[in-house]
Design a protein around this motif. Structure first.
Motif, mmCIF file in Angstrom:
data_model
loop_
_atom_site.group_PDB
_atom_site.id
_atom_site.type_symbol
_atom_site.label_atom_id
_atom_site.label_comp_id
_atom_site.label_asym_id
_atom_site.label_seq_id
_atom_site.Cartn_x
_atom_site.Cartn_y
_atom_site.Cartn_z
ATOM 1 N N ASN A 98 71.848 3.598 -66.398
ATOM 2 C CA ASN A 98 71.222 2.488 -65.645
ATOM 3 C C ASN A 98 71.279 1.195 -66.246
ATOM 4 N N ASP A 99 71.111 1.113 -67.752
ATOM 5 C CA ASP A 99 71.246 -0.087 -68.433
ATOM 6 C C ASP A 99 72.765 -0.261 -68.958
ATOM 7 N N PHE A 100 73.542 0.175 -68.202
ATOM 8 C CA PHE A 100 75.050 -0.234 -68.544
ATOM 9 C C PHE A 100 75.214 -1.524 -67.809
ATOM 10 N N ARG A 101 75.859 -2.428 -68.362
ATOM 11 C CA ARG A 101 75.821 -3.757 -67.774
ATOM 12 C C ARG A 101 77.059 -4.656 -68.206
ATOM 13 N N VAL A 102 77.644 -5.221 -67.492
ATOM 14 C CA VAL A 102 78.695 -6.337 -68.177
ATOM 15 C C VAL A 102 78.221 -7.814 -67.384
ATOM 16 N N CYS A 103 78.084 -8.722 -68.363
ATOM 17 C CA CYS A 103 77.633 -10.012 -67.928
ATOM 18 C C CYS A 103 78.426 -11.111 -68.319
ATOM 19 N N ARG A 104 78.670 -12.312 -67.516
ATOM 20 C CA ARG A 104 79.442 -13.547 -68.006
ATOM 21 C C ARG A 104 78.138 -14.341 -68.519
ATOM 22 N N ILE A 105 78.101 -14.738 -69.535
ATOM 23 C CA ILE A 105 77.066 -15.681 -70.037
ATOM 24 C C ILE A 105 77.777 -17.042 -70.610
ATOM 25 N N SER A 106 77.041 -17.935 -70.442
ATOM 26 C CA SER A 106 77.647 -19.237 -71.042
ATOM 27 C C SER A 106 77.324 -19.210 -72.532
#
Length: 135
Positions: A9-17
């Motif tokens: 559940n806490d796997f995530r991929v994010c695009r951040i500035s």
């Protein structure tokens, strides 16, 4: 620190500035988190000022609570070349939860997990001279 699998559940991929990455670095310094750049100046010297990709990798647990998430950061190098880099940085759980996800679809999760796996293991530029577009 338990590894986070792409099915967790806490796997995530994010695009951040780049600015968000700087904020994460400052928070990591203030909280004394183990994995981060040595300073904001060191980060600025290594990372090109553009968006980066972040993927959760591990969670540091204390008792029943998560103290920090260790994440991979995939970025373009500041030196102006085409190369990039991949490093780890620790995030506060509240910051981690606030990030927008790119990985909502299971196939997308798997593809991102594979990309980060290849990047963290090293990518070799193969000689493609034997390849041809012509049948």
């Amino acid at each position: 620190m338990p590894m986070i699998q792409s099915s967790d559940n806490d796997f995530r991929v994010c695009r951040i500035s780049f600015d968000t990455l700087l904020e994460i670095q400052i928070e990591a310094e203030e909280r004394g988190l183990a994995t981060r750049w040595t300073s904001v100046d060191a980060l600025r010297g290594q990372v090109k000022e553009e968006a980066v990709l972040l993927q959760s990798l591990m969670r540091e647990e204390r008792g029943e609570a998560v103290r920090a998430y260790r994440c991979l950061v995939l970025f373009s190098s500041a030196d102006g070349g085409d190369a990039g880099g991949i490093v780890t940085i620790d995030l506060d759980p509240a910051r981690f939860e606030s990030l927008d996800r790119l990985d909502r679809d299971l196939d997308v999760r798997r593809a991102f997990a594979r990309i980060f796996s290849l990047a963290s293991g090293g990518i070799a530029l193969e000689d493609l001279s034997a390849c041809s577009d012509t049948p």
